[in-house]
Design an enzyme around this catalytic site. Structure first.
Site, PDB file in Angstrom:
ATOM      1  N   LYS A  96      25.994  -4.515   0.625  1.00  0.00           N
ATOM      2  CA  LYS A  96      25.013  -4.603   1.710  1.00  0.00           C
ATOM      3  C   LYS A  96      25.645  -4.458   3.092  1.00  0.00           C
ATOM      4  O   LYS A  96      25.035  -3.907   4.002  1.00  0.00           O
ATOM      5  CB  LYS A  96      24.258  -5.939   1.628  1.00  0.00           C
ATOM      6  CG  LYS A  96      23.412  -6.085   0.372  1.00  0.00           C
ATOM      7  CD  LYS A  96      22.152  -5.259   0.423  1.00  0.00           C
ATOM      8  CE  LYS A  96      21.340  -5.403  -0.864  1.00  0.00           C
ATOM      9  NZ  LYS A  96      20.190  -4.465  -0.900  1.00  0.00           N
ATOM     10  N   GLU A 118      14.856  -8.477   6.530  1.00  0.00           N
ATOM     11  CA  GLU A 118      14.160  -9.110   5.412  1.00  0.00           C
ATOM     12  C   GLU A 118      15.211  -9.382   4.347  1.00  0.00           C
ATOM     13  O   GLU A 118      16.218  -8.682   4.282  1.00  0.00           O
ATOM     14  CB  GLU A 118      13.082  -8.181   4.854  1.00  0.00           C
ATOM     15  CG  GLU A 118      13.571  -7.131   3.839  1.00  0.00           C
ATOM     16  CD  GLU A 118      14.491  -6.075   4.414  1.00  0.00           C
ATOM     17  OE1 GLU A 118      14.484  -5.879   5.649  1.00  0.00           O
ATOM     18  OE2 GLU A 118      15.242  -5.442   3.639  1.00  0.00           O
ATOM     19  N   SER A 385      28.071  -3.561  -7.668  1.00  0.00           N
ATOM     20  CA  SER A 385      27.569  -3.675  -6.289  1.00  0.00           C
ATOM     21  C   SER A 385      27.850  -5.022  -5.632  1.00  0.00           C
ATOM     22  O   SER A 385      27.841  -5.126  -4.409  1.00  0.00           O
ATOM     23  CB  SER A 385      26.071  -3.377  -6.272  1.00  0.00           C
ATOM     24  OG  SER A 385      25.384  -4.230  -7.172  1.00  0.00           O
TER      25      SER A 385
HETATM   26  C1  LIG Z   1      24.758  -7.228  -5.402  1.00  0.00           C
HETATM   27  C2  LIG Z   1      23.481  -6.508  -5.242  1.00  0.00           C
HETATM   28  N1  LIG Z   1      23.283  -5.364  -5.920  1.00  0.00           N
HETATM   29  C3  LIG Z   1      22.136  -4.676  -5.817  1.00  0.00           C
HETATM   30  C4  LIG Z   1      21.100  -5.124  -5.034  1.00  0.00           C
HETATM   31  C5  LIG Z   1      19.829  -4.333  -5.033  1.00  0.00           C
HETATM   32  O1  LIG Z   1      19.620  -3.578  -3.870  1.00  0.00           O
HETATM   33  P1  LIG Z   1      19.819  -2.023  -3.852  1.00  0.00           P
HETATM   34  O2  LIG Z   1      19.038  -1.454  -4.973  1.00  0.00           O
HETATM   35  O3  LIG Z   1      19.282  -1.617  -2.516  1.00  0.00           O
HETATM   36  O4  LIG Z   1      21.256  -1.715  -3.986  1.00  0.00           O
HETATM   37  C6  LIG Z   1      21.251  -6.306  -4.277  1.00  0.00           C
HETATM   38  C7  LIG Z   1      20.174  -6.810  -3.412  1.00  0.00           C
HETATM   39  O5  LIG Z   1      20.154  -7.914  -2.929  1.00  0.00           O
HETATM   40  C8  LIG Z   1      22.473  -7.008  -4.395  1.00  0.00           C
HETATM   41  O6  LIG Z   1      22.666  -8.147  -3.719  1.00  0.00           O
END
Ligand SMILES: Cc1ncc(COP(=O)(O)O)c(C=O)c1O
Lengths: 403, 270
Positions: A96, A118, A385
């Site tokens: 993020k 948000e 992620s």
């Molecule tokens: C670690 C992590 N991965 C994925 C996401 C999902 O978001 P996005 O699909 O925008 O990557 C989030 C959202 O809070 C997250 O914290």
């Protein structure tokens, strides 16, 4: 379908990815979005902006993030080799921050001293509060009152960083309602406020801009993979909530026709139970939050409540570029249930010594399923992620414990 | 000529301004909505804006949000709103009716199907809050072909180029949102509103109504000294909220006062 574009330069000037995307907002926001699109067009290639972003990535975020070979897990599965792109090692523990740094730098150049955001799980809220502290901006984070209860430690982190967390009591009191409230704040305070959207959703230019800031993930992979394995991966797998970590790793790979892109949505308790967040797998196109995309909605066009064990995937829409990648078949979209994600979470902890975020665990679950049936010389790159520290209470509760 | 244009013609001849109240359909229930519509007409409403409930009303403040949530709890959606208009038309063929809502319920029904159903039900105009001109050229053409007016919003932040673009597509009337923000907010700055109306009138001769921030006879009268119509929303919902069992009577009472105050204006024909 095999009518893949040879060159890929979407979106168009008004933010369209085929029939998706666009700018579907009330008149009060049109000027603010024009202003933002102009500022972004000016700075995205500005050498000083680009240099500062690179410097922030290196010294504040900790980039480049490494790629890691999950040897033991791959061995146990007995099929393809699984690699992780370690976005969990970034400052604040997820991808993020790649985006919040970029948008906050833009806000400063546009002379906006106040940022709003948000958040669902609180990861984007924390990443926004972090950059607001870093740049001395005031910060309000909108968060559904249900999510505030579920994510107490992230609420505390945001407060420590000096942000105001504003509870949202409308609608389902979750992420989508927090986004509504942030939009309303922006419409009201547009003169001094910059709205930092946390994923590749919202009206143009957000889906494009957030993707561009997140694309550092895929750009690094394209450099790193040949060094690690001598070539690009066969599959790139990422979880999809709004879709920012997935777009970030997919986008630079779109022109590589031999690399298969797979997004993994949250199937919750199972797609057929109706308790899930799989907008692409089970939704239909519509208009929400300023763009046209796949949505989970009833026959009357009302957005329905979603479910996922991971708050970050608990969103009834999805970024419009994913809608386009799905329809054009350049990417495919699969799903993993709560229990599959949890199983992958535990396996990753024990076999690799990495505690993944529950969101990322959905991508891991699918990657494990895929690897099993592939030959050993195939390579799967998973976008890890985020880290799972924030998920301790959720996981413990599932095992009947309290932490 | 559309019913909306006829209404404005008639008012112009009588040297009066239009009173346009807004109410969310299905709040407190769909039966009361019909009573409220008739009460508004009896109290002097010229055009009725009927809100179509939507789960994610991004341009609305807390008051109209709550009305929408109550309506959704009653299971009221676009199909019910259309039958509400049909019921209203059984006894009223004079008052113009405008549906105000968001794009998604319309897209879920199918745009063509919705436009045909709306025209057939006796709807005269549409406001789709999140369909800006760039995204609605095709929709606007279909709406016009069905004999309906497509009404657009303009805001204090709208640039001259934007006003010109909206003026080209708009019909019926233009809805000028008197302040940045969401429905139900703030108070009026008359001089500021006037300066914007002057720019809008450089580009179009269709009537301009002003909404957001009109809460009583005094503010309605003030607006009508410079605009063609006063649009009142949140303040009416507050009457519904205050006493749902007698919503129609309360709304009627409130609007009658507003109408009286508006008619006290000495208007000069433009
Ligand atoms: C670690 C992590 N991965 C994925 C996401 C999902 O978001 P996005 O699909 O925008 O990557 C989030 C959202 O809070 C997250 O914290």
């Amino acid at each position: 379908m095999n009518d893949r574009p040879a060159t890929y330069d979407l979106p168009d000037a008004r933010g369209h990815f085929g029939p998706y995307g666009g700018i579907f907002v009330a008149e009060t926001l049109v000027h603010a979005l024009d202003e933002l699109a102009m500022a972004y067009a000016r700075y995205r290639t500005d050498p000083e902006f680009v240099a500062e972003l690179k410097d922030e990535f290196a010294h504040f975020v900790g980039r480049p993030s490494p790629i890691y070979h999950a040897r033991r897990w791959s061995e146990v599965l007995g099929g393809a080799q699984i690699y992780f792109k370690r976005e969990d090692l970034n400052h604040t523990g997820a991808h993020k921050i790649n985006n919040t740094i970029g948008q906050a730098m833009l806000a400063r150049r546009m002379g906006k001293p106040r940022v709003i955001a948000e958040t669902g799980a609180g990861q984007h809220g924390v990443a926004t509060a972090t950059v607001a502290a870093r740049y001395g901006m005031s910060c309000v984070v909108y968060m559904g009152s249900e999510d505030i209860k579920r994510q107490a430690s992230n609420v505390y982190r945001m407060k420590l960083l000096g942000a105001t967390v504003s509870p949202v009591e409308s609608g389902s009191r979750t992420l989508k309602d927090a986004l509504n409230e942030a939009m309303r704040d922006w419409a009201t305070n547009v003169a001094d406020t910059f709205y930092i959207i946390g994923t590749v959703a919202g009206p143009h230019p957000y889906p494009m801009m957030v993707r561009d800031f997140q694309a550092i993930i895929g750009q690094e992979c394209i450099e790193q993979m040949p060094q690690m394995v001598g070539r690009q991966p066969d599959y790139v797998v990422a979880c999809v909530g709004g879709g920012s970590n997935a777009m970030g790793i997919f986008h630079p790979y779109i022109p590589f026709p031999d690399v298969q892109l797979v997004g993994v949505e949250a199937a919750g308790e199972g797609i057929d139970t109706g308790r899930h967040s799989a907008s692409l797998s089970a939704g239909t196109p519509g208009v929400l939050h300023g763009n046209r995309t796949y949505l989970l909605q009833n026959s009357d066009g009302q957005i329905i409540e979603t479910h996922s064990i991971s708050a970050g995937l608990d969103y009834p829409g999805v970024g419009p570029e994913h809608a386009w990648l799905k329809d054009s078949a350049r990417a495919s979209y699969e799903s993993a249930t709560d229990s599959e994600a949890l199983e992958a979470f535990h396996t990753c902890c024990r076999l690799e010594g990495i505690i993944p975020a529950l969101e990322s665990s959905h991508a891991l679950a699918y990657a494990a399923r895929l690897a099993r049936d592939l030959p050993r010389d195939k390579v799967i790159l998973v976008n890890l992620s985020g880290r799972g520290d924030k998920d301790m209470p959720t996981v413990a509760e599932r095992s009947g414990m309290v932490v | 000529m559309s019913r909306i244009s006829t209404v404005f013609e008639r008012l112009r001849a009588a040297e009066r301004k239009a009173l346009i109240p807004y109410v969310t359909a299905g709040d407190p229930d769909i039966g009361s909505s019909l009573d409220i519509l008739h009460a508004m007409v009896s109290s002097g409403a010229d055009i009725l804006e009927i809100g179509v409930p939507f789960s994610d009303p991004i341009a609305d403040g807390p008051v109209i949000q709550r009305a929408g949530e109550r309506a959704l709890k009653n299971g009221v959606g676009l199909v019910d709103v259309l039958s509400l208009v049909r019921s209203f038309r059984l006894t009223n063929s004079e008052t113009a009716v405008v549906l105000m809502g968001y794009a998604n319920p319309i897209e879920a029904m199918g745009r063509e199907r919705f436009i045909a159903a709306a025209a057939q039900a006796g709807v005269d105009g549409l406001i789709v809050v999140d369909y800006p001109p760039e995204e609605s050229a095709e929709f606007a053409a279909a709406v016009r072909a069905a004999g309906l007016d497509l009404i657009f919003l303009l805001a204090p932040t709208s640039t001259r180029a934007r006003i010109e673009q909206v003026a080209r597509l708009a019909s019926g009337y233009i809805y000028y949102v008197s302040l940045a923000g969401v429905t139900g907010a703030g108070h009026l700055d008359l001089a500021d509103v006037l300066s914007h109306l002057e720019v809008i009138r450089e580009f179009t001769t269709i009537p301009v109504g002003v909404g957001f921030g009109i809460r009583d006879g005094a503010t309605a009268r003030a607006i009508c000294s410079i605009a063609d119509a006063a649009i009142i929303g949140s303040r009416i919902i507050q009457e519904v909220e205050a006493d749902p069992a007698h919503a129609a009577a309360r709304v009627g009472h409130f609007l009658a006062d507003v109408r009286a105050a508006m008619d006290a204006v000495v208007t000069t024909a433009p």
